[in-house]
Motif scaffolding. Structure first.
Motif, PDB file in Angstrom:
ATOM      1  N   GLU A 160       0.899  -1.165  -0.045  1.00  0.00           N
ATOM      2  CA  GLU A 160       0.070  -0.036   0.067  1.00  0.00           C
ATOM      3  C   GLU A 160       0.905   1.352  -0.014  1.00  0.00           C
ATOM      4  O   GLU A 160       0.294   2.574  -0.371  1.00  0.00           O
ATOM      5  N   ASP A 161       2.101   1.139   0.192  1.00  0.00           N
ATOM      6  CA  ASP A 161       2.899   2.373   0.303  1.00  0.00           C
ATOM      7  C   ASP A 161       3.654   2.618  -0.926  1.00  0.00           C
ATOM      8  O   ASP A 161       4.210   3.712  -1.111  1.00  0.00           O
ATOM      9  N   ILE A 162       3.539   1.703  -1.785  1.00  0.00           N
ATOM     10  CA  ILE A 162       4.225   1.808  -3.147  1.00  0.00           C
ATOM     11  C   ILE A 162       3.855   3.074  -3.972  1.00  0.00           C
ATOM     12  O   ILE A 162       4.822   3.685  -4.570  1.00  0.00           O
ATOM     13  N   PRO A 163       2.685   3.473  -4.021  1.00  0.00           N
ATOM     14  CA  PRO A 163       2.344   4.508  -4.822  1.00  0.00           C
ATOM     15  C   PRO A 163       2.865   5.942  -4.307  1.00  0.00           C
ATOM     16  O   PRO A 163       3.288   6.932  -5.308  1.00  0.00           O
ATOM     17  N   TYR A 164       3.230   5.801  -3.063  1.00  0.00           N
ATOM     18  CA  TYR A 164       3.706   7.215  -2.377  1.00  0.00           C
ATOM     19  C   TYR A 164       5.106   7.380  -2.812  1.00  0.00           C
ATOM     20  O   TYR A 164       5.590   8.473  -2.671  1.00  0.00           O
ATOM     21  N   ILE A 165       5.749   6.335  -3.063  1.00  0.00           N
ATOM     22  CA  ILE A 165       7.172   6.425  -3.182  1.00  0.00           C
ATOM     23  C   ILE A 165       8.046   5.947  -4.805  1.00  0.00           C
ATOM     24  O   ILE A 165       8.979   5.824  -4.811  1.00  0.00           O
ATOM     25  N   LYS A 166       6.881   5.437  -5.519  1.00  0.00           N
ATOM     26  CA  LYS A 166       7.196   4.902  -6.609  1.00  0.00           C
ATOM     27  C   LYS A 166       8.245   5.707  -7.564  1.00  0.00           C
ATOM     28  O   LYS A 166       9.053   5.393  -8.104  1.00  0.00           O
ATOM     29  N   CYS A 167       7.731   7.219  -7.477  1.00  0.00           N
ATOM     30  CA  CYS A 167       8.538   7.898  -8.629  1.00  0.00           C
ATOM     31  C   CYS A 167       9.803   8.199  -7.954  1.00  0.00           C
ATOM     32  O   CYS A 167      10.861   8.218  -8.738  1.00  0.00           O
ATOM     33  N   GLN A 168      10.019   8.491  -6.588  1.00  0.00           N
ATOM     34  CA  GLN A 168      11.198   8.446  -6.201  1.00  0.00           C
ATOM     35  C   GLN A 168      12.287   7.341  -6.225  1.00  0.00           C
ATOM     36  O   GLN A 168      13.551   7.437  -6.389  1.00  0.00           O
ATOM     37  N   VAL A 169      11.656   6.161  -6.130  1.00  0.00           N
ATOM     38  CA  VAL A 169      12.198   4.867  -6.256  1.00  0.00           C
ATOM     39  C   VAL A 169      12.684   4.910  -7.557  1.00  0.00           C
ATOM     40  O   VAL A 169      13.979   4.243  -7.881  1.00  0.00           O
ATOM     41  N   CYS A 170      12.067   5.336  -8.932  1.00  0.00           N
ATOM     42  CA  CYS A 170      12.595   5.104 -10.060  1.00  0.00           C
ATOM     43  C   CYS A 170      13.677   6.242 -10.277  1.00  0.00           C
ATOM     44  O   CYS A 170      14.537   5.593 -10.974  1.00  0.00           O
ATOM     45  N   GLU A 171      13.470   7.311  -9.806  1.00  0.00           N
ATOM     46  CA  GLU A 171      14.663   8.250  -9.880  1.00  0.00           C
ATOM     47  C   GLU A 171      15.933   7.773  -9.307  1.00  0.00           C
ATOM     48  O   GLU A 171      17.039   7.854 -10.052  1.00  0.00           O
ATOM     49  N   LYS A 172      15.949   7.057  -8.231  1.00  0.00           N
ATOM     50  CA  LYS A 172      17.253   6.437  -7.335  1.00  0.00           C
ATOM     51  C   LYS A 172      17.553   5.297  -8.327  1.00  0.00           C
ATOM     52  O   LYS A 172      18.802   5.102  -8.364  1.00  0.00           O
ATOM     53  N   LEU A 173      16.466   4.483  -8.894  1.00  0.00           N
ATOM     54  CA  LEU A 173      16.916   3.295  -9.595  1.00  0.00           C
ATOM     55  C   LEU A 173      17.593   3.763 -10.970  1.00  0.00           C
ATOM     56  O   LEU A 173      18.616   3.189 -11.227  1.00  0.00           O
TER      57      LEU A 173
END
Length: 302
Positions: free
Chosen positions: A35-48
């Motif tokens: 349930e937390d993934i939508p809140y951090i998905k963009c940030q994770v993508c940028e760091k990825l």
């Protein structure tokens, strides 16, 4: 004689540990909070994207003057979201912090214990990358972009992870666990375990977990080593000489065996990457042909 047997047993055990290590953690494994993934998905993508770019640059510097191959870039792209691989160690330094109605990914100075937050970031990373690893590798290999261009390609054009703003975090969300840094010994053990991951023959060997290794007598304990050295001085001189000769022979044997296994594993892994890449490229072309045929069939019906 009892001390002599103890020393020999410890020596043999150490050799088997080096050759037979496999990750088999006894600690409770954290579960991803989907349930937390939508809140951090963009940030994770940028760091990825940043991590893939940096690791490709590091690999190129390591093998210079040779040019990095597309297969080597694919390997990085495939492993960067898998916590069992060293390429994903960056995830262990990220803490999810509550900032009002949003979640912030904050990078720490050291690796932390992998609990639910760590697993959540890994899951988000895998959702972003999906089956796009070969596309990312191809883009990097052919275009040699700067990191900003790669972020745009991966997070907006390819996956849409940053195509819209993240939703607001509900007020009743249960906070995540605090970030707890690993000890230097734990970090060392994890690196050894990951370096041995996938070694041929490992499934049939005796397994040792990180906790097993850390609890072994004298591992990483200099004071204990000194005590053992003092005990050795009580042995007859000729017995100590024989023991040292055995240690040297076993060390040489261990190094030869380890090198042979690692070389064989690297060869198999490279071959598997090549086959995987060819299959994916074939399937991509196959889908394009099928799509074109389907489109022509619809036109002919009209």
């Amino acid at each position: 004689m009892k001390k002599f047997n103890k020393t020999i047993i410890l020596l043999i055990l150490l050799i088997f540990v080096i050759l037979q290590i496999s990750e088999c953690s006894k600690k409770p494994v954290g579960v991803a909070r989907k349930e937390d993934i939508p809140y951090i998905k963009c940030q994770v993508c940028e760091k990825l994207a940043f991590q893939v770019f940096q690791q490709v640059q590091a690999k190129q510097a390591e093998i210079s003057p040779k040019k990095i191959s597309e297969y080597q870039i694919i390997e990085i792209s495939e492993n960067v979201c898998n916590l069992k691989k060293q390429e994903a160690d960056w995830i262990l330094k990220i803490d999810i912090v509550e900032q009002g109605d949003r979640l912030e990914l904050v990078e720490q100075d050291s690796e932390g214990q992998c609990n639910s937050e760590c697993k959540t970031i890994e899951r988000a990373c895998q959702e972003v990358m999906g089956y796009s690893d070969t596309d990312v590798a191809e883009y990097l290999y052919k275009n040699k972009p700067q990191v900003d261009s790669l972020v745009k390609f991966l997070c907006k054009d390819l996956t849409g992870a940053c195509s819209k703003n993240p939703p607001k975090v509900p007020k009743d969300r249960t906070p995540g666990e605090p970030f707890v840094s690993k000890s230097s010994k734990e970090a060392e053990m994890d690196k050894i375990l990951k370096s041995m991951e996938g070694m041929p023959g490992a499934p049939g060997m005796k397994m040792y977990s990180r906790e097993d290794l850390m609890n072994m007598k004298n591992f990483g304990d200099e004071d204990a080593d000194e005590e053992e050295d003092e005990d050795d001085t009580q042995f007859p001189s000729n017995l100590g000489k024989v023991l040292r000769e055995k240690e040297n022979k076993k060390s040489d044997w261990k190094q030869r065996i380890t090198k042979g296994i690692l070389d064989a594993g690297e060869t198999v892994k490279n071959h598997a990457n090549k086959v995987s890449h060819r299959i994916r490229q074939w399937w991509k072309k196959k889908k394009a042909v099928l799509k074109k045929k389907s489109s022509n069939a619809k036109k002919s019906e009209l």
